[in-house]
Write a protein that holds these residues in place. Sequence first.
Motif, PDB file in Angstrom:
ATOM      1  N   ASP A   1      -7.971 -14.813   4.795  1.00 56.02           N
ATOM      2  CA  ASP A   1      -8.778 -15.938   5.140  1.00 56.02           C
ATOM      3  C   ASP A   1     -10.232 -15.926   5.329  1.00 56.02           C
ATOM      4  OD1 ASP A   1      -6.333 -17.276   5.031  1.00 56.02           O
ATOM      5  OD2 ASP A   1      -5.857 -17.533   6.995  1.00 56.02           O
ATOM      6  N   LEU A   2     -10.781 -14.735   5.579  1.00 59.36           N
ATOM      7  CA  LEU A   2     -11.976 -14.505   5.846  1.00 59.36           C
ATOM      8  C   LEU A   2     -12.859 -13.989   4.865  1.00 59.36           C
ATOM      9  CD1 LEU A   2     -11.890 -13.359   9.611  1.00 59.36           C
ATOM     10  CD2 LEU A   2     -12.135 -15.884   8.783  1.00 59.36           C
ATOM     11  N   LEU A   3     -12.199 -13.618   3.792  1.00 63.43           N
ATOM     12  CA  LEU A   3     -13.049 -13.089   2.603  1.00 63.43           C
ATOM     13  C   LEU A   3     -13.993 -14.050   1.686  1.00 63.43           C
ATOM     14  CD1 LEU A   3     -10.031 -10.724   0.813  1.00 63.43           C
ATOM     15  CD2 LEU A   3     -11.704 -10.026   2.527  1.00 63.43           C
ATOM     16  N   THR A   4     -14.798 -13.311   1.256  1.00 64.87           N
ATOM     17  CA  THR A   4     -15.972 -14.100   0.542  1.00 64.87           C
ATOM     18  C   THR A   4     -15.335 -14.031  -0.815  1.00 64.87           C
ATOM     19  OG1 THR A   4     -17.080 -12.166  -0.323  1.00 64.87           O
ATOM     20  CG2 THR A   4     -17.839 -13.098   2.090  1.00 64.87           C
ATOM     21  N   ALA A   5     -15.703 -14.845  -1.640  1.00 63.91           N
ATOM     22  CA  ALA A   5     -15.275 -14.913  -2.904  1.00 63.91           C
ATOM     23  C   ALA A   5     -15.429 -13.822  -3.719  1.00 63.91           C
ATOM     24  CB  ALA A   5     -16.356 -15.993  -3.966  1.00 63.91           C
ATOM     25  N   ARG A   6     -16.594 -13.004  -3.478  1.00 57.08           N
ATOM     26  CA  ARG A   6     -16.803 -11.641  -4.242  1.00 57.08           C
ATOM     27  C   ARG A   6     -15.707 -10.666  -3.712  1.00 57.08           C
ATOM     28  NH1 ARG A   6     -19.353  -6.831  -3.096  1.00 57.08           N
ATOM     29  NH2 ARG A   6     -20.091  -7.310  -1.500  1.00 57.08           N
ATOM     30  N   GLU A   7     -15.447 -10.608  -2.314  1.00 57.90           N
ATOM     31  CA  GLU A   7     -14.438  -9.754  -1.788  1.00 57.90           C
ATOM     32  C   GLU A   7     -13.161  -9.959  -1.900  1.00 57.90           C
ATOM     33  OE1 GLU A   7     -17.023  -8.816   2.241  1.00 57.90           O
ATOM     34  OE2 GLU A   7     -15.398 -10.311   2.403  1.00 57.90           O
ATOM     35  N   ALA A   8     -12.838 -11.380  -2.087  1.00 60.08           N
ATOM     36  CA  ALA A   8     -11.525 -11.921  -2.459  1.00 60.08           C
ATOM     37  C   ALA A   8     -11.249 -11.354  -4.145  1.00 60.08           C
ATOM     38  CB  ALA A   8     -11.286 -13.375  -2.402  1.00 60.08           C
ATOM     39  N   ASP A   9     -12.276 -11.367  -4.854  1.00 57.00           N
ATOM     40  CA  ASP A   9     -11.801 -11.139  -6.400  1.00 57.00           C
ATOM     41  C   ASP A   9     -11.461  -9.617  -6.454  1.00 57.00           C
ATOM     42  OD1 ASP A   9     -11.778 -11.910  -9.088  1.00 57.00           O
ATOM     43  OD2 ASP A   9     -13.896 -11.076  -9.351  1.00 57.00           O
ATOM     44  N   ALA A  10     -12.031  -8.735  -5.655  1.00 58.00           N
ATOM     45  CA  ALA A  10     -11.943  -7.353  -5.732  1.00 58.00           C
ATOM     46  C   ALA A  10     -10.708  -7.046  -5.065  1.00 58.00           C
ATOM     47  CB  ALA A  10     -13.015  -6.735  -5.124  1.00 58.00           C
ATOM     48  N   ALA A  11     -10.290  -7.760  -3.808  1.00 55.63           N
ATOM     49  CA  ALA A  11      -9.174  -7.307  -3.078  1.00 55.63           C
ATOM     50  C   ALA A  11      -7.931  -7.865  -4.008  1.00 55.63           C
ATOM     51  CB  ALA A  11      -8.958  -8.185  -1.656  1.00 55.63           C
ATOM     52  N   TRP A  12      -7.935  -9.232  -4.703  1.00 51.31           N
ATOM     53  CA  TRP A  12      -6.905  -9.377  -5.614  1.00 51.31           C
ATOM     54  C   TRP A  12      -6.454  -8.457  -6.463  1.00 51.31           C
ATOM     55  CZ3 TRP A  12      -3.334 -12.294  -3.928  1.00 51.31           C
ATOM     56  CH2 TRP A  12      -3.621 -13.727  -3.175  1.00 51.31           C
ATOM     57  N   ALA A  13      -7.647  -7.989  -6.989  1.00 52.12           N
ATOM     58  CA  ALA A  13      -7.409  -6.803  -8.301  1.00 52.12           C
ATOM     59  C   ALA A  13      -6.903  -5.654  -7.608  1.00 52.12           C
ATOM     60  CB  ALA A  13      -8.728  -6.744  -8.869  1.00 52.12           C
ATOM     61  N   ASP A  14      -7.296  -5.258  -6.544  1.00 55.69           N
ATOM     62  CA  ASP A  14      -6.893  -3.983  -6.011  1.00 55.69           C
ATOM     63  C   ASP A  14      -5.241  -4.232  -5.483  1.00 55.69           C
ATOM     64  OD1 ASP A  14      -9.371  -2.910  -6.290  1.00 55.69           O
ATOM     65  OD2 ASP A  14      -9.855  -3.162  -4.034  1.00 55.69           O
ATOM     66  N   LEU A  15      -4.999  -5.322  -4.784  1.00 54.65           N
ATOM     67  CA  LEU A  15      -3.810  -5.471  -4.416  1.00 54.65           C
ATOM     68  C   LEU A  15      -2.649  -5.469  -5.554  1.00 54.65           C
ATOM     69  CD1 LEU A  15      -1.633  -5.862  -1.907  1.00 54.65           C
ATOM     70  CD2 LEU A  15      -2.252  -8.164  -2.174  1.00 54.65           C
ATOM     71  N   ASN A  16      -3.115  -6.335  -6.568  1.00 57.50           N
ATOM     72  CA  ASN A  16      -2.112  -6.462  -7.912  1.00 57.50           C
ATOM     73  C   ASN A  16      -1.933  -5.194  -8.381  1.00 57.50           C
ATOM     74  OD1 ASN A  16      -0.861  -8.227  -9.674  1.00 57.50           O
ATOM     75  ND2 ASN A  16      -2.587  -7.469 -11.081  1.00 57.50           N
ATOM     76  N   ALA A  17      -2.883  -4.281  -8.836  1.00 55.47           N
ATOM     77  CA  ALA A  17      -2.831  -2.907  -9.233  1.00 55.47           C
ATOM     78  C   ALA A  17      -1.949  -2.127  -8.368  1.00 55.47           C
ATOM     79  CB  ALA A  17      -3.930  -2.161  -9.342  1.00 55.47           C
ATOM     80  N   TRP A  18      -1.938  -2.241  -6.942  1.00 51.51           N
ATOM     81  CA  TRP A  18      -1.032  -1.265  -5.983  1.00 51.51           C
ATOM     82  C   TRP A  18       0.215  -1.872  -5.926  1.00 51.51           C
ATOM     83  CZ3 TRP A  18       1.659  -2.174  -1.391  1.00 51.51           C
ATOM     84  CH2 TRP A  18       1.980  -0.907  -0.954  1.00 51.51           C
ATOM     85  N   VAL A  19       0.558  -3.275  -6.318  1.00 53.76           N
ATOM     86  CA  VAL A  19       1.872  -3.966  -6.026  1.00 53.76           C
ATOM     87  C   VAL A  19       2.637  -3.407  -7.233  1.00 53.76           C
ATOM     88  CG1 VAL A  19       3.240  -5.783  -6.296  1.00 53.76           C
ATOM     89  CG2 VAL A  19       1.421  -5.655  -4.725  1.00 53.76           C
ATOM     90  N   HIS A  20       1.971  -3.343  -8.621  1.00 50.90           N
ATOM     91  CA  HIS A  20       2.590  -2.713  -9.770  1.00 50.90           C
ATOM     92  C   HIS A  20       3.074  -1.595  -9.734  1.00 50.90           C
ATOM     93  CE1 HIS A  20       2.260  -6.141 -12.678  1.00 50.90           C
ATOM     94  NE2 HIS A  20       1.022  -6.244 -12.618  1.00 50.90           N
ATOM     95  N   TRP A  21       1.917  -0.398  -9.041  1.00 53.34           N
ATOM     96  CA  TRP A  21       2.335   0.870  -8.741  1.00 53.34           C
ATOM     97  C   TRP A  21       3.663   0.842  -7.872  1.00 53.34           C
ATOM     98  CZ3 TRP A  21       2.600   3.444  -4.019  1.00 53.34           C
ATOM     99  CH2 TRP A  21       2.961   4.647  -3.866  1.00 53.34           C
ATOM    100  N   LEU A  22       3.568   0.003  -6.456  1.00 52.72           N
ATOM    101  CA  LEU A  22       4.712   0.173  -5.674  1.00 52.72           C
ATOM    102  C   LEU A  22       5.878  -0.197  -6.385  1.00 52.72           C
ATOM    103  CD1 LEU A  22       5.569   0.208  -2.665  1.00 52.72           C
ATOM    104  CD2 LEU A  22       5.365  -2.140  -2.728  1.00 52.72           C
ATOM    105  N   ARG A  23       6.197  -1.276  -7.038  1.00 49.13           N
ATOM    106  CA  ARG A  23       7.465  -1.699  -7.753  1.00 49.13           C
ATOM    107  C   ARG A  23       8.074  -0.833  -8.927  1.00 49.13           C
ATOM    108  NH1 ARG A  23       7.452  -4.674 -12.744  1.00 49.13           N
ATOM    109  NH2 ARG A  23       5.561  -4.882 -13.610  1.00 49.13           N
ATOM    110  N   HIS A  24       6.945  -0.067  -9.661  1.00 57.11           N
ATOM    111  CA  HIS A  24       7.507   0.769 -10.348  1.00 57.11           C
ATOM    112  C   HIS A  24       8.022   2.215  -9.781  1.00 57.11           C
ATOM    113  CE1 HIS A  24       6.668  -1.035 -14.308  1.00 57.11           C
ATOM    114  NE2 HIS A  24       5.369  -1.466 -13.875  1.00 57.11           N
TER     115      HIS A  24
END
Length: 199
Positions: free
Chosen positions: A44-67
């Motif tokens: 809830d406290l991320l800036t737009a720039r931080e959120a953009d990067a955090a979403w990309a990082d988490l998405n890549a990690w979740v793909h790794w986790l599920r595989h």
Amino acid sequence: MPLYEPPDGLFGPERDFVDSAAAYVAAAEPSWDDDGPVTPIEWDLLTAREADAAWADLNAWVHWLRHRFALPANIVPPYWHRHPELVEELSALRTHRLACYDPEASPSSPITWMRDLADAILRLRDWVALCGTGRNGDRPSRQTAWPGEPDIDDDYVVNLEDREADFRAFVADDVERRRRIEDAAQAHLRLVRDDEDGA
């Protein structure tokens, strides 16, 4: 240029595993704070720039986790990003793993993470059952209206066909929403400063 290029000749599950491992390596550290220590993400406290990067990082990690752990959609569904409870659980799990696998962590930290992963899988299964998202469709997480609150229409299901396109659109909307909030806050600060300068 990618950080890691898989060798030629890999196909099917082998190629998927190598691709997901490469994505995990690319997302090993938050891209908005490469020099800092691993810290929890307060979404809830991320800036737009931080959120953009955090979403990309988490998405890549979740793909790794599920595989990596062959997690089915009743544990990690394709549209997890649309459910804050799943985002929080997966984000916390990722942060915990980064801390446990830090070069300065205790050698026994990985087994702690594995034990906590088993607990998180049980919670994820419960979250998914409660929120009702599935492999091919999604609906908002069920909310219970309290007395005096309007009824909540959460029975509809949206059939979604392209998960990655939906993720990109979702993140773009989230980043734009944060940007509007930041712009409004900046405009308010300018007004306050102007009032103080004029006083």
